[in-house]
Motif scaffolding. Structure first.
Motif, short mmCIF file in Angstrom:
data_model
loop_
_atom_site.label_atom_id
_atom_site.label_comp_id
_atom_site.label_asym_id
_atom_site.label_seq_id
_atom_site.Cartn_x
_atom_site.Cartn_y
_atom_site.Cartn_z
N MET A 23 3.34 26.90 -0.68
CA MET A 23 3.34 25.64 -1.38
C MET A 23 2.50 24.63 -0.61
SD MET A 23 6.44 22.90 -1.87
CE MET A 23 6.73 22.91 -0.14
N ILE A 24 1.81 23.79 -1.35
CA ILE A 24 1.11 22.66 -0.76
C ILE A 24 1.59 21.40 -1.47
CG2 ILE A 24 -0.96 23.91 -0.02
CD1 ILE A 24 -1.42 21.81 -2.94
N ILE A 25 1.26 20.27 -0.90
CA ILE A 25 1.65 18.99 -1.48
C ILE A 25 0.41 18.13 -1.61
CG2 ILE A 25 2.97 16.88 -1.06
CD1 ILE A 25 5.01 18.68 0.43
N ILE A 26 0.24 17.56 -2.79
CA ILE A 26 -0.80 16.56 -3.01
C ILE A 26 -0.08 15.23 -3.08
CG2 ILE A 26 -2.59 15.67 -4.54
CD1 ILE A 26 -3.17 18.58 -5.36
N GLY A 27 -0.45 14.33 -2.16
CA GLY A 27 0.25 13.06 -2.05
C GLY A 27 -0.64 11.87 -2.30
N PHE A 28 0.02 10.76 -2.61
CA PHE A 28 -0.66 9.50 -2.90
C PHE A 28 -0.06 8.43 -2.01
CE2 PHE A 28 -1.11 12.31 -6.38
CZ PHE A 28 -2.38 12.08 -6.89
N SER A 29 -0.91 7.61 -1.42
CA SER A 29 -0.43 6.65 -0.43
C SER A 29 -1.22 5.35 -0.50
CB SER A 29 -0.55 7.26 0.97
OG SER A 29 -1.93 7.45 1.29
N SER A 30 -0.75 4.41 0.30
CA SER A 30 -1.47 3.16 0.51
C SER A 30 -1.23 2.74 1.96
CB SER A 30 -0.98 2.08 -0.45
OG SER A 30 0.35 1.75 -0.18
N PRO A 31 -2.12 1.93 2.51
CA PRO A 31 -1.90 1.50 3.90
C PRO A 31 -0.71 0.56 4.00
CG PRO A 31 -3.89 0.48 2.98
CD PRO A 31 -3.36 1.41 1.95
N LYS A 32 -0.04 0.60 5.14
CA LYS A 32 1.11 -0.30 5.36
C LYS A 32 0.64 -1.74 5.55
CE LYS A 32 4.58 2.86 7.12
NZ LYS A 32 5.42 3.22 8.28
N SER A 33 -0.53 -1.93 6.10
CA SER A 33 -1.05 -3.29 6.27
C SER A 33 -2.05 -3.59 5.16
CB SER A 33 -1.70 -3.45 7.65
OG SER A 33 -2.77 -2.55 7.79
N TRP A 34 -2.22 -4.86 4.88
CA TRP A 34 -3.12 -5.29 3.81
C TRP A 34 -4.57 -4.96 4.18
CZ3 TRP A 34 -7.30 -8.30 2.64
CH2 TRP A 34 -7.49 -8.61 1.30
N MET A 35 -5.28 -4.30 3.27
CA MET A 35 -6.69 -3.98 3.48
C MET A 35 -7.44 -4.26 2.18
SD MET A 35 -6.31 -0.43 5.63
CE MET A 35 -7.99 -0.37 6.23
N LEU A 36 -8.53 -4.98 2.28
CA LEU A 36 -9.29 -5.40 1.10
C LEU A 36 -9.72 -4.21 0.25
CD1 LEU A 36 -10.68 -7.57 -0.57
CD2 LEU A 36 -12.66 -7.37 0.95
N GLY A 37 -10.28 -3.19 0.86
CA GLY A 37 -10.75 -2.02 0.11
C GLY A 37 -9.61 -1.33 -0.64
N ALA A 38 -8.47 -1.19 0.02
CA ALA A 38 -7.32 -0.54 -0.61
C ALA A 38 -6.83 -1.35 -1.80
CB ALA A 38 -6.20 -0.37 0.41
N GLU A 39 -6.77 -2.66 -1.64
CA GLU A 39 -6.33 -3.52 -2.74
C GLU A 39 -7.31 -3.47 -3.90
OE1 GLU A 39 -3.27 -4.80 -2.84
OE2 GLU A 39 -3.03 -3.83 -0.89
N ALA A 40 -8.60 -3.41 -3.59
CA ALA A 40 -9.61 -3.32 -4.65
C ALA A 40 -9.47 -2.01 -5.43
CB ALA A 40 -11.01 -3.43 -4.04
N ILE A 41 -9.20 -0.92 -4.73
CA ILE A 41 -9.02 0.38 -5.40
C ILE A 41 -7.79 0.35 -6.29
CG2 ILE A 41 -8.48 2.82 -5.03
CD1 ILE A 41 -10.28 2.62 -2.48
N LYS A 42 -6.70 -0.24 -5.81
CA LYS A 42 -5.48 -0.35 -6.61
C LYS A 42 -5.75 -1.13 -7.90
CE LYS A 42 -2.30 -0.46 -2.71
NZ LYS A 42 -1.29 -1.30 -2.03
#
Length: 155
Positions: free
Chosen positions: A1-20
């Motif tokens: 078995m493998i796992i495909i996971g989805f995450s976000s950074p714990k701290s605020w990051m501009l790039g991550a927020e833009a992707i969301k």
């Protein structure tokens, strides 16, 4: 078995927020592969982030990332071995910063082509490891987004 996971950074990051926001306000901005190493007896994360395809131990990953959701994907032992071998062959491959730009341009109707997987963003990396998944979603690996993978796996 493998796992495909989805995450976000714990701290605020501009790039991550833009992707969301780009994905319609998802809680995640990143997708990764999690596998258990029988040899080292620990969970490992394979991902495209921080400039390249890399591998990090799961507990270290969670120090800076929040796991939003994970999907178990049943595969045979042979498929697991082949997937991990392929992921390890891709270690060090450059992150697809230009691929993200191409993805955005294409979404706005500009006719662009991918780079034939010479670099990889996170969802492109997962699609490269699981080509049948990308075919099922019917989107070229170069232009696959985390939200496409999530929506398919959530079915």
């Amino acid at each position: 078995m493998i796992i495909i996971g989805f995450s976000s950074p714990k701290s605020w990051m501009l790039g991550a927020e833009a992707i969301k926001l780009w994905q319609g306000g998802t809680a995640y901005c990143h997708v990764y592969l999690r596998v258990f190493s029988k040899y080292t007896q620990q969970w490992l994360i394979y991902q495209a982030s921080r400039g390249m395809v890399n591998c990090v131990e799961f507990e270290n990953f969670k120090l800076t990332n929040k796991v939003v959701v994970e999907f178990e994907v049943p595969i045979t032992a042979e498929q697991l071995q082949n997937t991990v071998k392929f992921a390890q062959k891709l270690l060090g491959q450059p992150y697809g910063y230009l691929g993200l730009l191409r993805l955005a341009l294409r979404k706005f109707g500009v006719p662009v082509v991918g780079d034939n997987l010479r670099s990889a963003h996170c969802s492109e990396f997962i699609a490269t490891l699981f080509p049948n998944l990308a075919k099922s979603i019917n989107i070229d690996e170069d232009f696959l987004e985390p939200v496409h993978l999530h929506d398919y796996l959530a079915k």
